[in-house]
Motif scaffolding. Structure first.
Motif, PDB file in Angstrom:
ATOM      1  N   ALA A  67     -17.545   9.015 -23.241  1.00 31.80           N
ATOM      2  CA  ALA A  67     -17.937  10.198 -23.998  1.00 31.80           C
ATOM      3  C   ALA A  67     -18.722  11.191 -23.154  1.00 31.80           C
ATOM      4  N   ILE A  68     -19.395  10.707 -22.127  1.00 28.80           N
ATOM      5  CA  ILE A  68     -20.191  11.572 -21.259  1.00 28.80           C
ATOM      6  C   ILE A  68     -19.337  12.185 -20.152  1.00 28.80           C
ATOM      7  N   ALA A  69     -18.447  11.400 -19.581  1.00 28.65           N
ATOM      8  CA  ALA A  69     -17.675  11.823 -18.414  1.00 28.65           C
ATOM      9  C   ALA A  69     -16.898  13.109 -18.686  1.00 28.65           C
ATOM     10  N   GLY A  70     -16.991  14.040 -17.754  1.00 28.94           N
ATOM     11  CA  GLY A  70     -16.225  15.277 -17.835  1.00 28.94           C
ATOM     12  C   GLY A  70     -16.837  16.358 -18.688  1.00 28.94           C
ATOM     13  N   ARG A  71     -17.970  16.085 -19.330  1.00 29.81           N
ATOM     14  CA  ARG A  71     -18.636  17.112 -20.138  1.00 29.81           C
ATOM     15  C   ARG A  71     -19.252  18.166 -19.210  1.00 29.81           C
ATOM     16  N   PRO A  72     -19.430  19.393 -19.705  1.00 27.22           N
ATOM     17  CA  PRO A  72     -19.853  20.500 -18.825  1.00 27.22           C
ATOM     18  C   PRO A  72     -21.150  20.254 -18.059  1.00 27.22           C
ATOM     19  N   ALA A 108     -22.612  17.098 -17.677  1.00 26.10           N
ATOM     20  CA  ALA A 108     -22.755  15.678 -17.345  1.00 26.10           C
ATOM     21  C   ALA A 108     -22.851  15.509 -15.831  1.00 26.10           C
ATOM     22  N   PRO A 109     -23.421  14.399 -15.372  1.00 24.47           N
ATOM     23  CA  PRO A 109     -23.418  14.123 -13.929  1.00 24.47           C
ATOM     24  C   PRO A 109     -21.986  14.038 -13.405  1.00 24.47           C
ATOM     25  N   GLY A 110     -21.819  14.319 -12.124  1.00 29.49           N
ATOM     26  CA  GLY A 110     -20.510  14.188 -11.492  1.00 29.49           C
ATOM     27  C   GLY A 110     -20.069  12.742 -11.440  1.00 29.49           C
ATOM     28  N   ALA A 111     -18.817  12.521 -11.057  1.00 27.42           N
ATOM     29  CA  ALA A 111     -18.232  11.181 -11.103  1.00 27.42           C
ATOM     30  C   ALA A 111     -19.028  10.175 -10.286  1.00 27.42           C
ATOM     31  N   ALA A 112     -19.441  10.547  -9.066  1.00 25.63           N
ATOM     32  CA  ALA A 112     -20.174   9.611  -8.214  1.00 25.63           C
ATOM     33  C   ALA A 112     -21.526   9.265  -8.824  1.00 25.63           C
ATOM     34  N   MET A 113     -22.235  10.279  -9.292  1.00 25.16           N
ATOM     35  CA  MET A 113     -23.543  10.040  -9.890  1.00 25.16           C
ATOM     36  C   MET A 113     -23.405   9.263 -11.198  1.00 25.16           C
ATOM     37  N   LEU A 114     -22.346   9.534 -11.949  1.00 23.38           N
ATOM     38  CA  LEU A 114     -22.124   8.819 -13.203  1.00 23.38           C
ATOM     39  C   LEU A 114     -21.882   7.332 -12.936  1.00 23.38           C
ATOM     40  N   ALA A 115     -21.141   7.053 -11.872  1.00 20.08           N
ATOM     41  CA  ALA A 115     -20.881   5.656 -11.513  1.00 20.08           C
ATOM     42  C   ALA A 115     -22.174   4.942 -11.130  1.00 20.08           C
ATOM     43  N   ALA A 117     -27.025   1.132 -13.770  1.00 23.88           N
ATOM     44  CA  ALA A 117     -28.323   0.930 -14.426  1.00 23.88           C
ATOM     45  C   ALA A 117     -28.170   0.878 -15.942  1.00 23.88           C
ATOM     46  N   TRP A 118     -27.325   1.740 -16.480  1.00 24.08           N
ATOM     47  CA  TRP A 118     -27.190   1.839 -17.930  1.00 24.08           C
ATOM     48  C   TRP A 118     -26.620   0.573 -18.559  1.00 24.08           C
TER      49      TRP A 118
END
Length: 474
Positions: free
Chosen positions: A250-255, A257-264, A269-270
């Motif tokens: 739900a977070i990925a790709g949102r305007p 949201a963190p970029g793909a690397a940071m999201l990974a 941690a999450w």
């Protein structure tokens, strides 16, 4: 060996600046760091006036986002100032505060405007493990992402803006475990209404409420937001659901949201954000999701609810502490004991709000309305939760289904959820509503509100009375 902790306590401990008393556990006073806040034109003016009077600035302007949502018109053709001069003055002062204090604001005509608790998830601005505090009780919505969110008063908004911290009292913890699968025709709205009915409007008072169980995990992110949003209606100050792959998607790709690397990296941690298996809650509640039917309220409190197959109760048949409230509610609602809920006629139908104004909610309603017409004498309205949701719905052609059925397709905003704009009930009008509160006068002085899911509102609009959606959509 580390003491097992609940998800709530883990997040609070990570944001704890210092202790303010010697209490351990619930009741501890502490200074809490708050990651982000959202501001609106209705609850923030006094806070900014206080900052101006004290000569203070906003400590972290980039941690705040302002949206106009409460007092604005949702008219399809809105193009200029609202007719209510007091409302326009609030909007104008909000814009001035944004300029003077340096925070970003989405005004009525911004492409991302909408209801605060819909806009932030739209942006990807809500991340697991965060703490949100804002001047609206339904800030609990963000618990769907594994974040602690809670509503605060005007003086607390001022304190938060000036320091990015708040004095905070640690809550007791409560877990609602819903196992089994929701039957066809029932939704997250029905689940949370069933919880509120079971434990009462004050059943979670003083608690942080965690939703768990297979029925909760089976929900999409928007259904989870509905659960957490309405947890406040049973007294919870915080609501939480442990984050999982549904949240990440739900977070990925949102305007924003963190970029793909940071999201990974964040996900590493999450994924640890969950209550420990041995963690003890101050209260546990169990729910069999398979037994839940489509719900509607009959009274003036969200816990005065029953399955649509039920009838208005006789107050004298209820437990003694509930009798006076039930009698008053029935008098206000103009209902007689024994009346089948499905026989109650309606004048208005409303779909929207921070509880049920998202894309999946509109899809649910469209499935009911496709090829059908709103009953004669019923005025039906849909106000999408945000301009983003409105565009997404139009891209799928949902707006055409609504308009052809006889619904007004309006702009985004709080709209008829509360009587702070031009979308209000007249005295005595009865409304099937997808909102969160059915208090006396909530939708307009003398207005009568029945809460239910968006699909159930659509069914009522077509039938001209409260109706069981399962009879329209097998």
């Amino acid at each position: 060996m580390a003491v097992p902790k609940t998800l709530y306590d883990k997040i609070i401990d990570r944001h704890r600046v210092c202790a303010l008393n010697d209490v351990q556990g619930p009741g501890e006073r502490l200074l809490l760091y708050v990651d982000r806040t959202v501001l609106n034109e209705y609850t923030s003016p006094q806070a900014f006036s206080g900052l101006r009077a004290a000569g203070r600035t906003v400590w972290r302007p980039r941690a705040a986002l302002g949206v106009v949502d409460h007092v604005n018109s949702t008219a399809p053709d809105r193009a200029g100032p609202v007719e209510d001069t007091n409302a326009q003055a609030q909007i104008d002062y909000f814009a001035r505060n944004a300029r003077d204090f340096g925070f970003e604001m989405f005004d009525v005509f911004h492409a991302l405007q909408g209801i605060e608790h819909v806009v932030l998830p739209d942006l990807g601005w809500v991340l697991p493990g965060m703490v949100f505090a804002a001047g609206d009780s339904h800030t609990t919505t963000y618990g769907a992402f594994g974040s602690v969110g809670f509503g605060i008063g005007t003086s607390d908004i001022e304190h938060l803006l000036a320091t990015q911290c708040l004095p905070y009292t640690r809550l007791k913890t409560m877990r609602v475990t819903a196992n089994g699968a929701l039957p066809l025709g029932t939704t997250a709205k029905d689940m949370v209404m069933a919880v509120i009915r079971q434990i009462g409007a004050a059943g979670a008072h003083g608690h942080a409420l965690e939703f768990a169980g297979e029925a909760v995990r089976a929900l999409g992110i928007e259904g989870r937001m509905t659960l957490c949003n309405m947890a406040v209606e049973c007294g919870a100050r915080v609501a939480l659901i442990a984050p999982d792959a549904v949240v990440l998607a739900a977070i990925a790709g949102r305007p924003r949201a963190p970029g793909a690397a940071m999201l990974a990296r964040g996900w590493e941690a999450w994924r640890q954000l969950a209550s420990d298996p041995e963690a003890r809650f101050d209260r546990e509640v169990m729910l069999d999701a398979a037994t839940i039917a489509p719900m509607v309220t009959w009274g003036t409190s969200p816990d005065q609810a029953l399955p649509i197959t039920g009838a208005v109760p006789d107050p004298v048949a209820l437990p003694a502490p509930m009798q006076a409230d039930a009698a008053r509610a029935q008098a206000y609602m103009g209902l007689e004991p024994g009346t089948p809920l499905s026989a109650i006629p309606i004048d208005r139908a409303f779909i929207g709000s921070c509880t049920n104004g998202r894309l999946s909610d509109l899809r649910d309603a469209a499935r009911v309305l496709r090829g059908r017409k709103v009953a004669s004498g019923v005025r039906a309205m849909i106000a999408p939760g945000s301009s983003t949701v409105r565009r997404e719905a139009e891209a799928e052609g949902l707006d055409r289904i609504f308009i052809e059925a006889g619904f007004e397709w309006r702009q985004s905003g709080c709209s008829m959820c509360l009587a702070m704009n031009d979308d209000v009930l007249a005295p005595g009008e009865r409304c099937a509503s997808s909102t969160n509160r059915n208090f006396e006068g909530r939708q307009g002085s003398g207005g009568r509100t029945h809460l239910m899911s968006p699909a159930m509102v659509a069914a009522a609009a077509v039938a001209g009375h409260l109706a069981d959606v399962r009879e329209l959509v097998p």
